[in-house]
Design a protein around this motif. Structure first.
Motif, short mmCIF file in Angstrom:
data_model
loop_
_atom_site.label_atom_id
_atom_site.label_comp_id
_atom_site.label_asym_id
_atom_site.label_seq_id
_atom_site.Cartn_x
_atom_site.Cartn_y
_atom_site.Cartn_z
N GLU A 474 35.67 -23.08 11.31
CA GLU A 474 35.33 -24.02 10.25
C GLU A 474 34.27 -22.70 9.46
N LEU A 475 33.39 -23.03 8.21
CA LEU A 475 33.16 -21.62 7.35
C LEU A 475 31.15 -22.19 7.70
N ALA A 476 30.00 -20.78 7.79
CA ALA A 476 29.16 -21.63 7.89
C ALA A 476 28.76 -20.21 7.21
N VAL A 477 27.27 -20.61 6.79
CA VAL A 477 26.17 -19.18 5.87
C VAL A 477 25.28 -18.53 7.10
N ALA A 478 25.67 -17.53 7.24
CA ALA A 478 24.67 -16.83 8.33
C ALA A 478 23.40 -16.96 7.79
N GLU A 479 22.28 -17.77 9.06
CA GLU A 479 20.79 -17.76 8.49
C GLU A 479 19.57 -16.94 9.04
N ARG A 480 20.46 -15.50 9.63
CA ARG A 480 19.85 -14.07 9.21
C ARG A 480 20.96 -13.33 10.16
N GLN A 481 19.86 -11.79 9.81
CA GLN A 481 20.95 -10.51 10.24
C GLN A 481 20.83 -11.07 12.23
N SER A 482 22.99 -11.14 12.70
CA SER A 482 22.82 -11.00 13.75
C SER A 482 24.32 -10.16 14.34
#
Length: 574
Positions: A474-482
């Protein structure tokens, strides 16, 4: 011995939810047995349990998402999660009111968890719950909640240094005393010889709060006889209150003399035929108009929530009109309609013979729900941030109305929830097999090979094999630096997760999707499944189909629209 909390911090809220769930689990059957108001349908204990289960799961999710590990989440995050979880998982009249009580408490406890804040929280909760009910009736959970708040407020007279434990004990004692008086206030309870079921459930929840802050469960005294629970009343004496009793005839009677009719069916079974429950996304002014319309359609109207999300509960004869009113007000979903006669076992019509086999599947969006329904499955929608509770899965198994059921959770995080639902359904005589699908594309693959005419075990093996042979991404959008398995990502990056792990970090969806496909197809494959999110253009699917066709001979591609789902793109490779 664990350290006892000086205030209701996040850890204490987590403990409270866990202990409340345990308490309702122990008392669920007895609370169900005394459920005679507003409908004698014997499910108040179960509804309260499922509501708290959803609240507890939401709090656990906050702790699971907390990244530091060294400190607990903020108290505000925990109490708001508790309230939100109860709201989206509320069941029945009593569960809906409990959700509003928790929401009222959360608004205050988010600012502080000391004795003064708890007193205010209990008062705010009782007031919010009463305002949420269209026609409040005394002798119900509303009365018990108000008494708990009044008793807690009375502790202020002891001195300015009153601690949290004293306030919690006072609230619990006040609730117990009020519960003991409910048969005197509500004629239907007096005739049945029981206390209010919803009120008893609230006492269990407050008892869990006592145990949270003191380390000891409240003592309710020895049982005085079969089916009788002693409850302290005036002066701390103990009186036995029946937890069961002679069931009330169809419907419930009018209220005590001088109080007017109750907000429930009249004698003779002339009450509304359906319970309608749904979540609603709507503005405040729209909800005000909805209340007026639903109040004219039926009774037992409770509308709770706020900030754009509401939980609606009403008893009506015209279920369609109740849902249509929700559509006019906003966007209703998780719609649940229960026919009281059928649920109570009083329906004299011949019930349809159960099917031999059915499939129950959890899907992440409306689009896949339609697809699976067309394939003959019973669906449960898991909306972003709102995973289904075990009770919702049990309901779906019941709706499937089959002797044998194959359950596809389609999410690794739902493994324990699905297992609990399967176990519950087995106790009801349904043969259930849980196929541990971890993603929607695995569920699609399993459903594609489902053959209801072959043996149950053979069918389950084939579905399990098809799911296991399907790699998922799945593709997801990163919410924060990690930190990730693929390196450091920044907020806004596109993440490509393969089999649950971040494998690709990209700048845009098309390029990341192509890279993910290449990684997956490098190990071979015959069929690519693409499930597009609501806002993803068809052009992306066309571009990815061209990419597969040009780079991988004899690999077919199938595209589905998933609707409103968490991920912009789901990928399966078989």
């Amino acid at each position: 011995m664990p350290q006892l909390p000086d205030d209701l911090n996040a850890v204490a809220v987590r403990t409270w939810c866990s202990l409340a769930l345990e308490a309702l689990g122990r008392e669920r059957a007895e609370i169900d047995a005394i459920n005679v108001y507003p409908i004698a349908d014997g499910d108040t204990g179960t509804n309260l349990y499922l509501t708290v289960e959803s609240a507890a799961a939401a709090v656990e999710a906050v702790f699971a998402a907390h990244e530091t590990g060294a400190t607990a989440p903020a108290t505000a995050d925990a109490v708001r999660a508790m309230a939100h979880g109860a709201l989206i998982g509320a069941r029945g009249n009593s569960g809906t009111i409990l959700a509003q009580l928790l929401r009222g408490m959360a608004g205050v406890l988010a600012e502080g968890g000391d004795a003064a804040h708890l007193r205010l929280a209990l008062a705010r909760a009782a007031d919010a719950a009463r305002r949420a009910v269209a026609h409040p009736v005394e002798g119900t959970v509303l009365t018990v909640a108000a008494a708990a708040a009044e008793a807690a407020a009375g502790e202020a007279a002891v001195g300015e240094n009153t601690d949290l434990r004293a306030v919690v004990h006072a609230a619990y004692a006040g609730a117990l005393a009020a519960l003991a008086r409910t048969p005197e206030q509500l004629a239907v309870l007096g005739r049945a010889g029981v206390v209010d079921a919803g009120g008893r459930g609230l006492v269990a929840v407050l008892g869990a709060l006592v145990e949270t802050v003191t380390g000891q469960a409240p003592v309710r005294g020895p049982r005085t006889g079969p089916g009788r629970t002693p409850v302290p009343v005036d002066g701390g004496s103990v009186v036995g209150l029946p937890v069961g009793g002679t069931p009330v005839e169809s419907g419930a009677p009018a209220g005590p003399a001088g109080e007017g009719p109750l907000d429930c069916p009249e004698d003779g079974g002339a009450g509304p035929a359906f319970e309608v429950i749904y979540l609603l996304e709507a503005r405040d002014e729209q909800v005000a108009r909805l209340r007026t319309r639903l109040d004219a359609l039926g009774d037992s109207l409770v509308v709770v929530g706020g900030d754009g999300l509401w939980h609606v509960h009403v008893h009506v004869d015209d279920a369609g009109a109740a849902v249509e009113a929700g559509v006019e007000a906003g966007r209703p979903y998780r719609i649940r309609i229960t026919h009281f006669a059928t649920e109570s076992g009083h329906d004299l019509r011949v019930q349809a013979e159960p099917a031999q086999r059915a499939v129950v599947v959890v899907v992440p969006g409306d689009g896949l729900a339609g697809l699976c329904t067309e394939a003959g499955a019973t669906t449960v929608i898991a909306r972003p941030g709102e995973p289904p509770a075990s009770g919702e899965l049990v309901d779906a198994i019941r709706r499937a109305h089959a002797r044998e059921v194959v359950l596809l959770p389609n999410d690794a995080a739902l493994r324990h929830t699905a297992a609990a639902a399967a176990e519950q359904a087995r106790t009801e005589g349904v043969r259930v097999a849980l196929v541990p699908t971890r993603a929607a594309v695995q569920g699609i693959a399993a459903l594609a090979v489902h053959e209801p005419d072959r043996g149950f075990d053979e069918d389950v093996v084939a579905m399990t094999a098809a799911a296991g042979a399907t790699r998922y991404a799945e593709l997801a959008v990163a919410e924060r630096q990690s930190w990730t398995m693929a390196g450091i990502c920044q907020a806004g990056d596109i993440l490509g997760l393969i089999d649950g792990d971040v494998a690709v970090i990209g700048a845009d969806v098309p390029a990341t999707a192509r890279t993910v496909l290449d990684r997956m197809l490098a190990a071979g494959g015959e069929l690519v499944t693409l499930v597009l999110g609501e806002d993803v253009p068809d052009s992306l699917a066309e571009a990815l189909e061209d990419h597969v066709r040009e780079g991988y001979l004899a690999v077919d591609t199938v595209v589905y629209r998933g609707g409103h789902q968490r991920a912009p793109l789901l990928i399966g490779v078989e």
